[in-house]
Design a protein around this motif. Sequence first.
Motif, short mmCIF file in Angstrom:
data_model
loop_
_atom_site.label_atom_id
_atom_site.label_comp_id
_atom_site.label_asym_id
_atom_site.label_seq_id
_atom_site.Cartn_x
_atom_site.Cartn_y
_atom_site.Cartn_z
N LEU A 11 10.71 76.95 8.93
CA LEU A 11 11.26 78.14 8.28
C LEU A 11 10.44 78.51 7.05
O LEU A 11 10.08 79.68 6.85
N ALA A 12 10.12 77.53 6.23
CA ALA A 12 9.31 77.80 5.02
C ALA A 12 7.95 78.36 5.40
O ALA A 12 7.46 79.32 4.78
N ASP A 50 9.64 95.23 7.45
CA ASP A 50 10.36 95.87 8.54
C ASP A 50 11.45 94.93 9.06
O ASP A 50 11.23 93.72 9.16
N THR A 51 12.59 95.48 9.37
CA THR A 51 13.73 94.69 9.87
C THR A 51 13.34 93.87 11.09
O THR A 51 13.79 92.73 11.24
N GLN A 52 12.50 94.43 11.96
CA GLN A 52 12.08 93.70 13.16
C GLN A 52 11.29 92.43 12.82
O GLN A 52 11.32 91.46 13.57
N LEU A 53 10.60 92.43 11.71
CA LEU A 53 9.84 91.24 11.30
C LEU A 53 10.72 90.19 10.65
O LEU A 53 10.44 89.00 10.74
N VAL A 54 11.78 90.63 9.98
CA VAL A 54 12.63 89.70 9.27
C VAL A 54 13.70 89.08 10.19
O VAL A 54 14.16 87.97 9.94
N THR A 55 14.04 89.75 11.27
CA THR A 55 15.10 89.27 12.16
C THR A 55 14.84 87.87 12.72
O THR A 55 15.73 87.01 12.66
N PRO A 56 13.63 87.56 13.23
CA PRO A 56 13.41 86.20 13.73
C PRO A 56 13.52 85.14 12.63
O PRO A 56 13.97 84.02 12.87
N LEU A 110 15.47 85.35 10.00
CA LEU A 110 16.91 85.19 9.74
C LEU A 110 17.57 84.33 10.83
O LEU A 110 18.48 83.55 10.53
N ARG A 111 17.09 84.45 12.05
CA ARG A 111 17.60 83.58 13.13
C ARG A 111 17.26 82.12 12.84
O ARG A 111 18.06 81.22 13.08
N GLN A 112 16.06 81.89 12.33
CA GLN A 112 15.67 80.53 11.93
C GLN A 112 16.59 80.02 10.82
O GLN A 112 16.97 78.85 10.83
N CYS A 113 16.93 80.89 9.89
CA CYS A 113 17.86 80.52 8.82
C CYS A 113 19.19 80.07 9.40
O CYS A 113 19.76 79.05 8.97
N GLU A 114 19.70 80.82 10.36
CA GLU A 114 20.98 80.47 11.00
C GLU A 114 20.89 79.10 11.67
O GLU A 114 21.80 78.28 11.56
N SER A 115 19.79 78.85 12.35
CA SER A 115 19.60 77.58 13.04
C SER A 115 19.56 76.41 12.05
O SER A 115 20.21 75.38 12.25
N VAL A 116 18.80 76.57 10.98
CA VAL A 116 18.73 75.52 9.96
C VAL A 116 20.10 75.32 9.32
O VAL A 116 20.52 74.18 9.07
#
Length: 129
Positions: free
Chosen positions: A21-22, A97-103, A105-111
């Motif tokens: 994630l980092a 762009d939101t499309q770049l940040v979405t993946p 943010l998904r990693q954040c949810e997983s962590v």
Amino acid sequence: MTGSKICSYQDLKVWQEGMNLAEACYQVTIAFPKYELYGMTSQIRRSAASVPANIAEDYGREYRPEYIKFLRIAQGSLKELETHLLLSARAKVGLIDTQLVTPVLRQCESVGRLLRALIRSLDNKGSRE
């Protein structure tokens, strides 16, 4: 971990995913404007690096409540990171762009799920001892 022996914090899936994630946050902030180097770029990178750093901190000590405290600090850093990413993607801020940040943010949810699971596991062990 699937039966693998954990000898170090580096063997923890949550630490490994925190490092991934980092790394993703460093990559995504490369495109930020130079004038944000000491602003949002720095905030995102520092909060992202803080997640695995706090997972590593106090690992291996025999005082479980103190380690759980650092895992909760990692959770706080993760929420701080999510907030910085969401703010960066807001239309009026427009750093990413939101499309770049979405993946990311998904990693954040997983962590976050992995952190909660580890904390629950350690809390349960503590209540049985």
